[in-house]
Design an enzyme around this catalytic site. Structure first.
Site, mmCIF file in Angstrom:
data_model
loop_
_atom_site.group_PDB
_atom_site.id
_atom_site.type_symbol
_atom_site.label_atom_id
_atom_site.label_comp_id
_atom_site.label_asym_id
_atom_site.label_seq_id
_atom_site.Cartn_x
_atom_site.Cartn_y
_atom_site.Cartn_z
ATOM 1 N N GLY A 191 0.714 -1.042 0.029
ATOM 2 C CA GLY A 191 0.121 -0.022 0.042
ATOM 3 C C GLY A 191 0.596 1.350 -0.022
ATOM 4 O O GLY A 191 0.139 2.345 0.059
ATOM 5 N N ASP A 203 -6.675 -0.465 -16.632
ATOM 6 C CA ASP A 203 -6.773 0.061 -15.385
ATOM 7 C C ASP A 203 -6.174 1.497 -15.204
ATOM 8 O O ASP A 203 -6.422 2.366 -14.024
ATOM 9 C CB ASP A 203 -6.290 -0.934 -14.216
ATOM 10 N N ARG A 240 -3.307 13.413 -5.185
ATOM 11 C CA ARG A 240 -3.780 13.596 -6.514
ATOM 12 C C ARG A 240 -5.198 14.156 -6.381
ATOM 13 O O ARG A 240 -5.798 14.095 -5.554
ATOM 14 C CB ARG A 240 -3.830 12.350 -7.385
HETATM 15 P P1 AMP Z 1 0.039 2.583 -10.399
HETATM 16 O O1 AMP Z 1 -0.944 2.321 -11.461
HETATM 17 O O2 AMP Z 1 0.557 4.083 -10.544
HETATM 18 O O3 AMP Z 1 -0.621 2.492 -8.848
HETATM 19 O O4 AMP Z 1 1.221 1.783 -10.368
HETATM 20 C C1 AMP Z 1 1.102 0.438 -10.334
HETATM 21 C C2 AMP Z 1 2.264 -0.494 -9.693
HETATM 22 O O5 AMP Z 1 1.766 -0.012 -8.481
HETATM 23 C C3 AMP Z 1 2.149 -1.799 -10.000
HETATM 24 O O6 AMP Z 1 3.093 -1.804 -10.876
HETATM 25 C C4 AMP Z 1 2.928 -2.240 -8.603
HETATM 26 O O7 AMP Z 1 4.255 -1.959 -8.515
HETATM 27 C C5 AMP Z 1 2.369 -1.129 -7.733
HETATM 28 N N1 AMP Z 1 1.390 -1.369 -6.638
HETATM 29 C C6 AMP Z 1 0.187 -2.034 -7.177
HETATM 30 N N2 AMP Z 1 -0.881 -2.301 -5.753
HETATM 31 C C7 AMP Z 1 0.247 -2.182 -4.736
HETATM 32 C C8 AMP Z 1 0.100 -2.166 -3.454
HETATM 33 N N3 AMP Z 1 -1.372 -2.600 -2.857
HETATM 34 N N4 AMP Z 1 0.752 -1.721 -2.511
HETATM 35 C C9 AMP Z 1 1.987 -1.124 -2.996
HETATM 36 N N5 AMP Z 1 2.281 -1.198 -4.600
HETATM 37 C C10 AMP Z 1 1.188 -1.387 -5.238
HETATM 38 MG MG MG Z 2 -2.239 2.171 -12.153
#
Ligand code: AMP
Ligand code: MG
Length: 464
Positions: free
Chosen positions: A101, A227, A151
């Site tokens: 997270g 997404d 954001r």
């Molecule tokens: P974003 O789309 O900017 O949130 O980035 C996606 C990236 O966030 C993914 O490739 C992961 O490296 C990271 N990510 C996704 N879920 C989590 C989470 N629950 N906690 C930490 N990092 C995450």
């Molecule tokens: Mg993302």
């Protein structure tokens, strides 16, 4: 609820973003604001929530993906409507799965700077209000420290938010979400015969236009998974993005993207593909595949018209003529063959004088094959003469659409390395430069320079 971080500190805030929600960026450095925008305190009347989504990653259905690290605090009324404030990296949510997270300093600074740089370029985007940090260690490829970006956007609903309910066969939830989006963001379709078809067509149109803006400025998103596609047509989720430097239409900015699915050139068809994924998710509401396809068909014309308009402006052309497409194609071929710097090319092009090639030198120097440049420039000059173009007026107009300053990866990297050593001056300085991308800033000339040799080895990936 956000999870507090130990001894949070202020890194930077954006004045234009703060002004949008009636805040003063200077005050955001105060302890209370830092606590709220790190998730250490919850403001009065804020009811934090996290929203689930799924999506297609690199063209493959990936199931549930998020949002495991974004927490919306609520929305603030602004003259242009409510604006949601969202913390990214404020700890576990019900959708965190195996993630922590959190977000790290490096990627948070990149997201903060690029959100605001894109806004200043006039490209539809989510905004970034403030970034804070903490010494809390976060393990990624190496051990880094935690940060939180706040954001802002009218909504963070994604294509993947719809895909989530569709793939789970939850039609009631799908309809509730679609009706919520229409009621709040597309009220003009509420009374339409088929509001869901209108929604798909308008989102498709906005997506196409957004991507035309990306192509025109050389922005590469890097991870156009469904997404990461906003239902409002905003640039969303800044990770392994890049700005085109030495032009190569096949450039891949994301190290993780080995197949080049999200290369510069592929952004255009992938944008359309993503709209198909949204159309597929909305199909139970829209009715027939034919109606969905009709809505999706707006993509190509909307993209073409927007890019054509932007390219005319970039070349300082007032009129539109049949031969312009060939002029643009020849220009891209020339840039490709010479790997000329994208930003410098358009900026220097504004200095061209129709009747005096002696001013061409800085522009011509960007090309290895100078004769090929001269040949294209001759066609361009003829085209300018045909509309009796005035050098001074054209130059001024071109400088308002061709940025001098973009967030080159190496500039971000330098600021990040300083920040990792506790000095945030580089982030503040870069933000100030990028807030005025079209202005000549003689004291900041070095920020417009070609990347240094060491930058050739910089890699950005999905990990953040
Ligand atoms: P974003 O789309 O900017 O949130 O980035 C996606 C990236 O966030 C993914 O490739 C992961 O490296 C990271 N990510 C996704 N879920 C989590 C989470 N629950 N906690 C930490 N990092 C995450
Ligand atoms: Mg993302």
């Amino acid at each position: 609820m956000p999870t507090p971080l130990p001894s949070p500190y202020f890194i930077a805030a954006s004045s234009p973003a703060a002004a949008l929600v009636g805040l003063d960026a200077g005050e955001l450095a105060n302890e209370d604001f830092v606590a709220v925008f790190t998730g250490n305190k919850v403001a009065v009347r804020s009811q934090p929530l996290s929203a689930v989504y799924s999506g297609h990653q690199f063209g493959v259905w990936a199931g549930q993906l998020g949002d495991g690290r974004a927490i919306t605090l609520g929305d603030i009324a602004t003259p242009t409507g409510p604006m949601e404030l969202q913390l990214k990296g404020a700890g576990l949510t019900p959708y965190s799965r195996m993630g922590d997270g959190r977000a790290v300093l490096r990627s948070s600074i990149r997201e903060f700077l690029c959100s605001e740089a894109m806004a200043a370029l006039g490209i539809p985007t989510t905004r970034a209000l403030i970034v804070t940090g903490s010494h809390q260690p976060i393990v990624r490829e190496s051990v880094e420290t935690a940060a939180v970006v706040t954001r802002m956007a009218p909504s963070f609903v994604r294509f993947g938010s719809f895909e989530h309910w569709h793939y789970r066969n939850k039609q009631d939830e799908l309809r509730i979400l679609a009706d919520y989006v229409i009621k709040n963001f597309y009220p003009e379709f509420a009374g339409a015969v088929n509001p869901y078809k209108e929604l798909l067509a308008e989102v498709t149109r906005r997506t196409a236009r957004m991507i035309a803006h990306w192509q025109a400025v050389g922005f590469m998103h890097g991870v156009m998974n469904t997404d990461n596609m906003s239902i409002l047509g905003l640039t969303l989720d800044y990770g392994p993005f890049g700005f085109m430097e030495a032009f190569d239409a096949n450039h891949i900015c994301n190290h993780t993207d080995q197949g080049g699915r999200y290369s510069y050139a592929n952004q255009v068809p992938v944008g359309h593909w993503n709209c198909y994924a949204l159309g597929n998710a909305l199909l139970p509401l829209i009715g027939t595949p034919e109606e969905a396809e009709e809505a999706l068909d707006v993509y190509r014309p909307a993209f073409g018209a927007q890019l054509d308009e932007l390219l005319h402006a970039k070349l300082g052309l007032r009129d539109t003529r049949d031969e312009d497409g060939a002029l643009f194609d020849a220009m891209f071929q020339l840039l490709q063959a010479n790997h000329a710097d994208f930003t410098l090319f358009f900026r220097r092009l504004s200095g061209l004088r129709v009747e005096d090639p002696s001013f061409d030198t800085p522009l011509r120097d960007l090309f290895i094959d100078r004769e090929a440049f001269d040949a294209w420039a001759a066609t361009y000059r003829a085209r300018l003469r045909a509309e009796s173009s005035d050098d001074a007026l054209r130059s001024e107009a071109m400088n308002r659409v061709n940025p001098k300053y973009v967030l080159r990866n190496y500039l971000a990297q330098v600021a990040i390395e300083q920040a990792q050593n506790g000095d945030y001056g580089g982030v503040h300085k870069l933000l100030a430069v990028l807030e005025r991308p079209y202005d000549e800033q003689p004291e900041n000339e070095s920020y417009a320079a070609l990347p240094p040799d060491w930058a050739a080895h910089l890699e950005v990936s999905c990990s953040s």
